[in-house]
Enzyme design. Structure first.
Site, PDB file in Angstrom:
ATOM      1  N   LYS A   9      22.551  45.591 -17.427  1.00 47.65           N
ATOM      2  CA  LYS A   9      22.989  46.403 -18.566  1.00 47.65           C
ATOM      3  C   LYS A   9      24.122  47.323 -18.132  1.00 47.65           C
ATOM      4  O   LYS A   9      24.333  47.578 -16.951  1.00 47.65           O
ATOM      5  CB  LYS A   9      21.825  47.249 -19.093  1.00 47.65           C
ATOM      6  CG  LYS A   9      20.577  46.452 -19.446  1.00 47.65           C
ATOM      7  CD  LYS A   9      19.443  47.383 -19.834  1.00 47.65           C
ATOM      8  CE  LYS A   9      18.160  46.616 -20.101  1.00 47.65           C
ATOM      9  NZ  LYS A   9      17.028  47.498 -20.419  1.00 47.65           N
ATOM     10  N   GLY A  13      29.407  36.686 -14.001  1.00 48.90           N
ATOM     11  CA  GLY A  13      29.663  37.794 -14.903  1.00 48.90           C
ATOM     12  C   GLY A  13      29.946  39.086 -14.169  1.00 48.90           C
ATOM     13  O   GLY A  13      30.885  39.823 -14.504  1.00 48.90           O
ATOM     14  N   ILE A  24      20.692  32.457  -9.273  1.00 47.62           N
ATOM     15  CA  ILE A  24      19.844  31.271  -9.226  1.00 47.62           C
ATOM     16  C   ILE A  24      20.517  30.108  -9.947  1.00 47.62           C
ATOM     17  O   ILE A  24      20.200  28.944  -9.697  1.00 47.62           O
ATOM     18  CB  ILE A  24      18.444  31.518  -9.813  1.00 47.62           C
ATOM     19  CG1 ILE A  24      18.490  31.773 -11.318  1.00 47.62           C
ATOM     20  CG2 ILE A  24      17.740  32.656  -9.091  1.00 47.62           C
ATOM     21  CD1 ILE A  24      17.127  31.765 -11.984  1.00 47.62           C
ATOM     22  N   ASP A  25      21.473  30.403 -10.833  1.00 45.16           N
ATOM     23  CA  ASP A  25      22.110  29.361 -11.639  1.00 45.16           C
ATOM     24  C   ASP A  25      23.084  28.495 -10.840  1.00 45.16           C
ATOM     25  O   ASP A  25      23.426  27.393 -11.269  1.00 45.16           O
ATOM     26  CB  ASP A  25      22.862  29.986 -12.811  1.00 45.16           C
ATOM     27  CG  ASP A  25      21.999  30.912 -13.648  1.00 45.16           C
ATOM     28  OD1 ASP A  25      20.774  30.693 -13.696  1.00 45.16           O
ATOM     29  OD2 ASP A  25      22.540  31.855 -14.242  1.00 45.16           O
ATOM     30  N   HIS A  67      11.055  33.782 -15.320  1.00 41.06           N
ATOM     31  CA  HIS A  67      11.432  34.650 -14.207  1.00 41.06           C
ATOM     32  C   HIS A  67      10.679  34.369 -12.907  1.00 41.06           C
ATOM     33  O   HIS A  67      10.991  34.977 -11.873  1.00 41.06           O
ATOM     34  CB  HIS A  67      11.271  36.114 -14.610  1.00 41.06           C
ATOM     35  CG  HIS A  67      12.359  36.588 -15.534  1.00 41.06           C
ATOM     36  ND1 HIS A  67      12.405  36.234 -16.856  1.00 41.06           N
ATOM     37  CD2 HIS A  67      13.457  37.358 -15.306  1.00 41.06           C
ATOM     38  CE1 HIS A  67      13.478  36.781 -17.420  1.00 41.06           C
ATOM     39  NE2 HIS A  67      14.124  37.459 -16.501  1.00 41.06           N
TER      40      HIS A  67
END
Length: 361
Positions: A79, A118, A141-142, A285
């Site tokens: 955030k 990001g 993890i992606d 998760h």
């Protein structure tokens, strides 16, 4: 060489191996160059907080436990983009210069940021704004960060998915069921493809390859009728679309849309079209936590050492990357322009097809 004082932070979603990277940066900076390392807490939020959230890191900070511990002891956040920070009253404020001022107030000579694609984009913009020497370390993890074969956290996440398939198979066989496993990966299918091959899946559904449920149902029927097997395993990535062409997403407390739940759609369709008793497991998760796998600890350590070495050489505004079994550095400007999805003509897709795995097309 003049003594430097460098900062380090973790940004974005957590994963296994982050503490190993922070440890490597700290040890290399202290032992190799006699520098001081400042750990910034909770990602970019730490530098725009009042007071600033930071602490001096030293070798005593890192017991043997932290190398083996998942998550990040410095904390992280998904955030609070400083360029569009949501305030308590609901308004949005540009707080990017507060980040720059926070960095300068700590008298830092450079910043090392551990993040995904990001985070890299945001940190790159922030450091360009403040003319901050910056080096990125890729984690997610992606495994979707451009110009690196592996990111920190990916291997552990795949291992969790493979372990889930290993545990689902006996119950599938015992009750003659189709087990559908939904895995994370955001818009890229790296976890699904790696885990599906390693875990012996019959069907793997990826966001990069459009699927046809008739083909999936045909594969399940073939397993039951021709392979004489009364159970099957299906792996699907959270970002695949439903048969109606929609992605399954849910709003969190901030209104941000997150993937999750398409596995139930797939499971329902399989049951309806084949008559097979079908169950669905959504890992979610679980893939982020746990003890880091060997490769995540290894590349995290190599990334951390190389990042400090680059800072010592004065080579910044780049990202360390894993290519051809070595750590290299790549221009950050090139990283943030790209996004790494599955190569549909690559080795792993060819391997899956060669094993008779249905990719839905």
């Amino acid at each position: 060489m003049a003594k430097k004082r460098i900062g380090i932070l973790t940004s974005g979603g957590d994963c296994a191996g982050l503490n190993a990277a922070i440890r490597a940066v700290t040890r290399r900076a202290i032992d190799g160059f006699g520098w001081e390392v400042v750990g910034i807490r909770n990602g970019t939020l730490g530098l725009i907080s009042e007071p600033i959230e930071a602490e001096i890191l030293d070798k005593q900070t890192f017991s043997g436990v932290l190398l083996r511990q998942g998550g990040t002891f410095l904390g992280s956040s998904t955030k609070g983009d400083p360029f569009a920070f949501k305030m308590p009253d609901g308004s949005v404020k540009d707080r990017s210069m507060e980040f720059v001022e926070g960095f300068r107030s700590l008298n830092l000579d450079g910043l090392i940021g551990i993040g995904g694609d990001g985070s890299m984009k945001i940190l790159n913009r922030l450091c360009e704004l403040g003319d901050i020497p910056f080096i990125g370390i890729p984690k997610t993890i992606d495994n979707d960060v451009a110009l690196t074969e592996f990111t920190i956290g990916f291997t552990t996440a795949v291992n969790v998915a493979v372990d889930a398939l290993d545990r689902l198979l006996p119950t599938a066989a015992s009750h003659h069921r189709v087990m559908v496993l939904e895995v994370m990966g955001r818009d890229a299918g790296h976890i699904a493809l790696h885990a599906g091959i390693a875990g012996g899946a019959d069907v793997i559904l990826l966001p990069e390859i459009a699927y046809d449920m008739d083909k999936v149902a045909e594969k399940i029927r073939d397993v039951y009728e021709n392979e004489k097997r009364s159970h099957a395993l299906v792996v699907c990535s959270e970002a695949i679309k439903t048969s109606q062409g929609q992605t399954v997403m849910h709003a969190n407390e901030e209104g941000k849309m997150n993937y999750g739940g398409v596995g139930h759609e797939i499971g329902g369709q399989i049951a309806k079209m084949t008559g097979a008793d079908t169950r669905v497991t959504v890992l979610g998760h679980l893939q982020r936590g746990g003890t880091p796998a060997m490769r995540d600890r290894l590349i995290a350590s190599a990334f951390g050492v190389r990042a400090v070495d680059l800072m010592a050489q004065g080579k910044t505004n780049c990202m360390v990357a894993w290519q051809h079994r070595e750590v290299v550095d790549v221009p950050l400007d090139e990283v943030v322009k790209r996004y790494k999805k599955i190569d549909v003509t690559g080795t792993l897709v060819h391997t899956a097809r060669g094993l008779g795995i249905c990719l839905g097309d």
